[in-house]
Design an enzyme around this catalytic site. Structure first.
Site, PDB file in Angstrom:
ATOM      1  N   PHE A  97      32.154   8.819  47.779  1.00  0.00           N
ATOM      2  CA  PHE A  97      31.524   8.193  48.873  1.00  0.00           C
ATOM      3  C   PHE A  97      31.442   6.455  48.544  1.00  0.00           C
ATOM      4  CE2 PHE A  97      28.368   5.890  51.193  1.00  0.00           C
ATOM      5  CZ  PHE A  97      27.973   6.554  52.623  1.00  0.00           C
TER       6      PHE A  97
ATOM      7  N   ASP B 295      33.290   2.398  41.472  1.00  0.00           N
ATOM      8  CA  ASP B 295      32.433   2.280  42.360  1.00  0.00           C
ATOM      9  C   ASP B 295      30.962   2.209  41.625  1.00  0.00           C
ATOM     10  OD1 ASP B 295      30.106   2.328  44.368  1.00  0.00           O
ATOM     11  OD2 ASP B 295      31.586   2.899  45.882  1.00  0.00           O
TER      12      ASP B 295
ATOM     13  N   LYS C 107      23.241  -1.750  46.021  1.00  0.00           N
ATOM     14  CA  LYS C 107      21.859  -1.132  45.962  1.00  0.00           C
ATOM     15  C   LYS C 107      20.791  -1.905  44.798  1.00  0.00           C
ATOM     16  CE  LYS C 107      23.242   3.746  47.117  1.00  0.00           C
ATOM     17  NZ  LYS C 107      22.724   3.720  48.523  1.00  0.00           N
TER      18      LYS C 107
END
Ligand code: PLP
Length: 393
Positions: free
Chosen positions: A138, A223, A252
């Protein structure tokens, strides 16, 4: 205070129905605890999807935000700004040693990395550069990031999607090697797949990616949007892997609760972009950058990282001992589990919420636990007991 029914009616009248929200409003947080609008206290094993790694409202981060917001809220990327430049220095020094682009989210970091890899490939003479990603990975919901996210890259609903994206199975080093060739700009991997339900990528796949990239000139992008910022027990997840990337993305928890994303390069790739190649209005704004520097101060700390490893082991061992848990996966405090057949993860997530334990259900079979990294041994025990009771009811 506005009641839940009125919030529900505002939600249904005014917000696009993109989220399935629970009927709870959290209004206060401290460490690994949350309080709702009725004053009920919860144990938070979700941390806002791995955003509040330093714990809710960490005083050091709150103070940094307040101080900078009071002094100055930014003048654009066309002028120098110390918080952004110190943040870039800190990110580079703690990871790949090259240069940094600051942005505002994980998806934006993915877009920047994809664009940089494409430019790098073009400079090498590649005419139709491809990005290879793994099934289950993702990378975000903007169009480029979406095209690199095989499960959601639905041409039928969102097409035409950008061209030049190839997906391969998650656990097949041979298929990955075969997909990487002279046309490959980059291989993009989430070292532990979070949205898929916490699936660590095998060393075999990571080494195959690194070797094939080295053999063709393609870049390896890791990532670390979800797995970075201490989540796995080291500041960056790749510190525990057998390979190092050419580009790393982060977001995040990087902003300590404010929206901050980043791409970091190796020294060799630092000059790939030139003036005008990329930009974003809010990237590196002084308030967000000050929050990120404070978040790094809190998280890049050996005592805290040791707590992540210790509590992560205790959490995983405790989960494995719960009847009804079929499999436990993860590293540090990035933990996923599969429930035995016949148990329904969404219902168990809801029962946990009733028992005042916040956790998440990323797919039909998995539960995901991402506690703040400051979680204590007592809170881990408390969480295990609430989860165990919710499974057995
Ligand atoms: N990459 C990974 C690994 C993620 O988990 C996410 C979000 O969950 C993203 C990218 C996208 O980040 P954002 O939601 O900030 O755009």
């Amino acid at each position: 205070m506005t009641g839940i029914d009125e919030l529900r009616s505002l939600e249904s009248r005014y917000t696009m129905p993109t989220y399935l929200r629970a009927g709870v409003e959290f209004v206060r947080g401290e460490g690994a605890r949350l309080w709702d609008s009725e004053g009920k206290e919860y144990l938070d094993f979700f941390a806002g999807l791995s955003v509040h790694n330093a714990g809710h409202c960490h005083p050091r981060i709150v103070a940094a935000i307040a101080e900078q917001a009071t002094a100055f809220n930014g003048s654009s990327n066309l002028y120098l700004s110390e918080p952004a430049l110190r943040l870039a220095e800190r990110l580079s020094g703690s990871s790949l040693g090259g240069k940094v682009f600051l942005c505002n989210s994980g998806a934006e970091a993915s877009e920047c990395a994809i664009k940089l890899a494409r430019k790098h490939a073009r400079t090498r003479g590649v005419e139709s550069p491809e990005i290879v990603s793994l099934d289950g990975g993702f990378h975000g919901r903007t169009l480029g990031a979406l095209a690199a996210t095989p499960k959601l890259a639905d041409e039928g609903r969102f097409g035409p999607l950008p061209r030049g994206f190839v997906a391969v199975p998650r656990d097949d080093p041979g298929a990955l090697r075969a997909a990487i060739g002279p046309q490959t700009a980059a291989v993009m991997i989430e070292p532990i797949q979070g949205e898929a339900g916490i699936f660590p990528i095998s060393d075999g796949v990571l080494v195959a990616a690194r070797e094939a990239c080295d053999g063709t000139g393609a870049l390896l992008i890791l990532d670390e949007v979800q797995a970075g910022m201490g989540r796995t027990g080291t500041l960056w997840a790749h510190e525990q892997l057998p390979v190092s990337p050419d580009l790393m993305t982060a977001a995040k928890a990087l902003g300590g609760g404010l929206p901050v994303g980043a791409v970091v390069t190796t020294l060799e790739l630092g000059e790939t972009f030139e003036p005008g190649d990329h930009g974003t209005t809010f990237g590196g704004g002084p308030v967000a950058a000050s929050a990120a520097l404070a978040a790094l101060d809190v998280i890049d700390d050996e005592t805290l990282l040791a707590n992540v490893r210790e509590q992560g082991e205790a959490l995983m061992a405790g989960l494995a001992a719960i009847e009804g848990v079929a499999e436990v996966r993860g590293r540090g405090l990035m933990v996923g589990l599969t429930l035995a057949d016949g148990l329904d993860p969404p219902s168990i997530r809801d029962r946990c919420l009733d028992a005042r334990l916040v956790l998440n259900c990323p797919g039909p079979r998995a539960l995901r636990l991402l506690p703040p990294l400051v979680v204590s041994a007592g809170e881990v025990e408390e969480g295990l007991s609430r989860l165990g009771a919710s499974i057995s009811t």
